[in-house]
Enzyme design. Structure first.
Site, PDB file in Angstrom:
ATOM      1  N   LYS A 150     -12.354  -1.273   7.306  1.00 60.37           N
ATOM      2  CA  LYS A 150     -11.685  -2.318   8.083  1.00 60.37           C
ATOM      3  C   LYS A 150     -12.161  -2.263   9.535  1.00 60.37           C
ATOM      4  O   LYS A 150     -12.700  -3.207  10.058  1.00 60.37           O
ATOM      5  CB  LYS A 150     -10.160  -2.191   8.002  1.00 60.37           C
ATOM      6  CG  LYS A 150      -9.591  -2.621   6.653  1.00 60.37           C
ATOM      7  CD  LYS A 150      -9.053  -1.456   5.906  1.00 60.37           C
ATOM      8  CE  LYS A 150      -8.467  -1.724   4.542  1.00 60.37           C
ATOM      9  NZ  LYS A 150      -8.663  -2.934   3.829  1.00 60.37           N
ATOM     10  N   TRP A 184       0.833  -1.212   0.000  1.00 64.30           N
ATOM     11  CA  TRP A 184       0.000   0.000   0.000  1.00 64.30           C
ATOM     12  C   TRP A 184       0.859   1.250   0.000  1.00 64.30           C
ATOM     13  O   TRP A 184       0.576   2.214  -0.699  1.00 64.30           O
ATOM     14  CB  TRP A 184      -1.001  -0.016   1.156  1.00 64.30           C
ATOM     15  CG  TRP A 184      -2.017  -1.090   0.920  1.00 64.30           C
ATOM     16  CD1 TRP A 184      -2.150  -2.268   1.616  1.00 64.30           C
ATOM     17  CD2 TRP A 184      -2.996  -1.145  -0.128  1.00 64.30           C
ATOM     18  NE1 TRP A 184      -3.151  -3.033   1.072  1.00 64.30           N
ATOM     19  CE2 TRP A 184      -3.697  -2.367   0.005  1.00 64.30           C
ATOM     20  CE3 TRP A 184      -3.354  -0.279  -1.164  1.00 64.30           C
ATOM     21  CZ2 TRP A 184      -4.722  -2.739  -0.861  1.00 64.30           C
ATOM     22  CZ3 TRP A 184      -4.382  -0.647  -2.025  1.00 64.30           C
ATOM     23  CH2 TRP A 184      -5.055  -1.863  -1.867  1.00 64.30           C
ATOM     24  N   ASP A 228      -1.068   6.695   6.236  1.00 63.15           N
ATOM     25  CA  ASP A 228      -2.228   5.916   5.811  1.00 63.15           C
ATOM     26  C   ASP A 228      -2.525   4.955   6.958  1.00 63.15           C
ATOM     27  O   ASP A 228      -1.746   4.043   7.237  1.00 63.15           O
ATOM     28  CB  ASP A 228      -1.860   5.152   4.521  1.00 63.15           C
ATOM     29  CG  ASP A 228      -2.953   4.187   4.070  1.00 63.15           C
ATOM     30  OD1 ASP A 228      -3.992   4.080   4.757  1.00 63.15           O
ATOM     31  OD2 ASP A 228      -2.755   3.533   3.026  1.00 63.15           O
TER      32      ASP A 228
HETATM   33  N1  PMP Z   1      -4.205   1.533   2.239  1.00 63.46           N
HETATM   34  C1  PMP Z   1      -4.312   0.405   2.946  1.00 63.46           C
HETATM   35  C2  PMP Z   1      -3.403   0.208   4.120  1.00 63.46           C
HETATM   36  C3  PMP Z   1      -5.267  -0.554   2.606  1.00 63.46           C
HETATM   37  O1  PMP Z   1      -5.366  -1.680   3.319  1.00 63.46           O
HETATM   38  C4  PMP Z   1      -6.110  -0.321   1.510  1.00 63.46           C
HETATM   39  C5  PMP Z   1      -7.210  -1.287   1.105  1.00 63.46           C
HETATM   40  N2  PMP Z   1      -7.080  -2.554   1.458  1.00 63.46           N
HETATM   41  C6  PMP Z   1      -5.942   0.847   0.781  1.00 63.46           C
HETATM   42  C7  PMP Z   1      -4.991   1.769   1.185  1.00 63.46           C
HETATM   43  C8  PMP Z   1      -6.824   1.155  -0.387  1.00 63.46           C
HETATM   44  O2  PMP Z   1      -8.069   1.455   0.099  1.00 63.46           O
HETATM   45  P1  PMP Z   1      -9.360   1.639  -0.813  1.00 63.46           P
HETATM   46  O3  PMP Z   1      -9.674   0.301  -1.384  1.00 63.46           O
HETATM   47  O4  PMP Z   1     -10.365   2.121   0.183  1.00 63.46           O
HETATM   48  O5  PMP Z   1      -9.025   2.642  -1.850  1.00 63.46           O
END
Ligand code: PMP
Length: 420
Positions: free
Chosen positions: A255, A159, A231
Site C-alpha cells: 500500500k 481485516w 496490523d
Molecule cells: N490487513 C489489512 C489492513 C489489509 O488491508 C490487507 C490487504 N488489503 C491485509 C491485512 C491482507 O494483506 P495481504 O493481502 O498482504 O495478505
C-alpha cells in the site's frame, strides 16, 4: 533522450511516449546506460506545476487502488534506470544472489532507513518476510502464545475480523469489541474495553482498508504482559508512530512502501524465541531474526523497491512531513464529501476517518457505476469500493500526489453539478 536503434533501448523507451520528457521531482541526469556500443542518457525535466496531470506527459494515470497501489514516480523511474545493469554489476537486481554484496547492501539499507523513519530502537527486530499480512494473522499467535493462552481482539473492520478468526486456530482468541453491528464505522472508547488480564496481547488493525476506519491513538493493553499488536498494513509509514508502545507491528508493503511480496514485522526482541512447537520455520520469528531475514530466498526485487521508497521518504524529510501532506489530501476530499449537501456520504465517524482509504457512497446509488466509469475516462482509476461493501473508495496513500486528489474533488463537484 538520445535515440537508439538497439533492441535493448526499448527497455527504457517503451513505457514512454516518443519524445516526451521523463517527469521527476528533481531535475537530474540518470547515469548513462551502456547499450552495446552506443551510449544513451536519460534526462529528466522537472514538473513545475503540481497540477500537471501525469497523463499529459507520460501516459501515467492517477491510481486510487487500495493495494497494490500507486508508488512514487521518482522510485519507478529510478528502478527503471537501474534495472538493466544494476550499479555496473552487468545484471539486474532480480538476477543476482540474495547473498551477494549488492543485495546485502540493499537489505541492510532498507532496514537502517526504516529504523530511521520510524525511530525503531535496538530493542526491536525488523524482519522482511513473505506471505502477506494474512500470514501474520497466524504467525502472531503462533509466536506470542502457547496453545492454551488467550489473546484479545478489538475488531473495527474486515481485516481485524480475519485476524481474529485465524488466531482462533492457534490460541484462545477473545473478541472484546466489534464494530460489525454498526457496519464498522467506529472505534470504541478505550476505557470501556473489558480486557482479559491473562491475554498475551491485545490486537488491533490500525487502519481498516475496506471500511476507512483509523485509530488516531492507541489503547493501552491492560493485560499483564502489556503487549499491543497492530496490523498497520494500510497506514504503515503514513505518519510517525511511537513504536515503543507496541510489542509487534506488521504490515504488507503493497500500500505505502512497495510492491506486494514483502511483509514487514517489527517485533520486540524479548518476544522472540517462544514459538509453539508446531510453528513452521517460515513463520518462526526467531529463525528470521537470527538470519537477518535471509533464512531463505527473499523477494529481492520487491525488497529493493521498498528500499527505494524508504530512501524517498527520508529525502522528503521523514514521516512528520508526510503526515501533513496526507492530512491535506484527505482534508480536501472529506470536505468535498461533507459540503455536498448529502450528495456524497462517508459513513465513518468523523474523528476516526482514515487518511489513507476514503470510502463514500452517492445518495443516488444508481449513479455510482457512472461515477466510476467517468472518473476512469478522466484518468482516475480503481475507485470502486471493495466488493464486500460497494460504493466508491479512494485510496490516497503517500504516493498519491496532491494533484490527484485535487483532480478527483474537481471531478466530484462537476459530476454533482451535471447529475443533480
Ligand atoms: N490487513 C489489512 C489492513 C489489509 O488491508 C490487507 C490487504 N488489503 C491485509 C491485512 C491482507 O494483506 P495481504 O493481502 O498482504 O495478505
Amino acid at each position: 533522450m538520445a535515440a537508439s536503434s538497439s533492441s535493448h533501448a526499448l527497455l527504457v523507451q517503451q513505457p514512454l511516449r516518443p519524445s516526451s520528457p521523463l517527469p521527476c521531482k528533481r531535475t537530474h541526469l540518470v547515469a548513462p546506460l551502456r547499450l552495446k556500443t552506443r551510449l544513451a542518457t536519460i534526462s529528466c525535466t522537472a514538473i513545475q506545476s503540481p497540477l500537471v496531470s501525469p497523463s499529459v506527459a507520460t501516459g501515467r494515470i492517477f491510481n486510487f487502488a487500495a493495494g497494490p497501489a500507486t508508488l512514487p514516480e521518482s522510485v519507478i523511474l529510478k528502478a527503471q534506470a537501474e534495472l538493466y545493469n544494476y550499479h555496473g554489476s552487468g545484471m539486474s537486481i532480480m538476477e543476482m544472489s540474495h547473498r551477494g554484496k549488492e543485495f546485502d547492501a540493499v537489505i541492510k539499507k532498507a532496514e537502517s532507513d526504516l529504523r530511521l523513519l520510524l525511530g525503531i530502537s535496538d530493542d526491536y527486530a525488523v524482519l522482511f518476510l513473505q506471505g502477506g499480512a494474512t500470514t501474520q494473522f497466524a504467525a502472531v499467535p503462533l509466536n506470542l502464545c502457547a496453545p492454551g493462552d488467550s489473546a484479545d481482539f478489538v475488531v473495527t473492520g474486515s481485516w481485524g475480523d480475519k485476524a481474529f478468526k485465524e488466531a482462533q486456530k492457534f490460541c484462545k482468541a477473545n473478541l472484546i469489541w466489534s464494530g460489525k453491528s454498526e457496519k464498522y464505522t467506529k472505534i470504541p472508547a478505550f476505557d470501556g474495553l473489558e480486557q482479559n488480564p491473562d491475554a498475551k496481547f491485545l490486537h488491533i488493525c490500525a487502519n481498516e482498508t475496506i471500511h476507512g476506519v483509523e485509530f488516531k491513538n492507541y489503547p493501552s493493553p491492560s493485560n499483564k504482559n502489556k503487549i499491543l499488536v497492530a496490523d498497520m498494513s494500510s497506514n504503515f509509514c503514513s505518519k510517525p508512530v511511537d513504536v515503543s508502545k507496541f510489542g509487534l507491528i506488521y504490515a504488507g508493503a503493497q500500500k505505502n512502501v512497495g510492491p506486494s511480496g514483502v511483509t514487514i514485522v517489527i517485533v520486540r526482541k524479548d518476544l522472540i524465541g517462544n514459538a509453539q512447537p508446531i510453528t513452521p520455520v517460515m513463520l518462526d520469528y526467531k529463525i528470521h531474526a537470527d538470519s537477518a531475514s535471509l533464512y531463505n530466498t527473499p523477494p529481492c526485487f520487491a525488497l529493493y523497491i521498498c528500499a527505494l521508497v524508504f530512501e524517498d521518504l527520508l529525502e522528503q524529510g521523514g514521516l512528520a512531513g508526510v503526515e501533513k501532506k496526507n492530512q491535506k489530501k484527505a482534508g480536501i476530499l472529506y470536505d468535498t464529501i461533507d459540503e455536498s449537501n448529502g450528495y456524497y456520504v462517508c459513513p465513518v465517524e468523523k474523528s476516526v476517518r482514515s487518511l489513507m482509504n476514503v470510502p463514500f457512497t452517492l445518495k443516488k446509488s444508481d449513479l455510482e457505476k457512472k461515477f466510476i466509469e467517468e472518473a476512469a475516462k478522466e484518468g482516475m482509476v480503481q475507485l470502486k469500493g471493495h466488493r464486500s461493501v460497494g460504493g466508491v473508495r479512494a485510496s490516497i496513500y503517500n504516493a498519491m500526489p496532491f494533484a490527484g486528489v485535487e483532480k478527483l474533488v474537481a471531478f466530484m463537484k462537476d459530476f454533482q453539478a451535471r447529475h443533480p
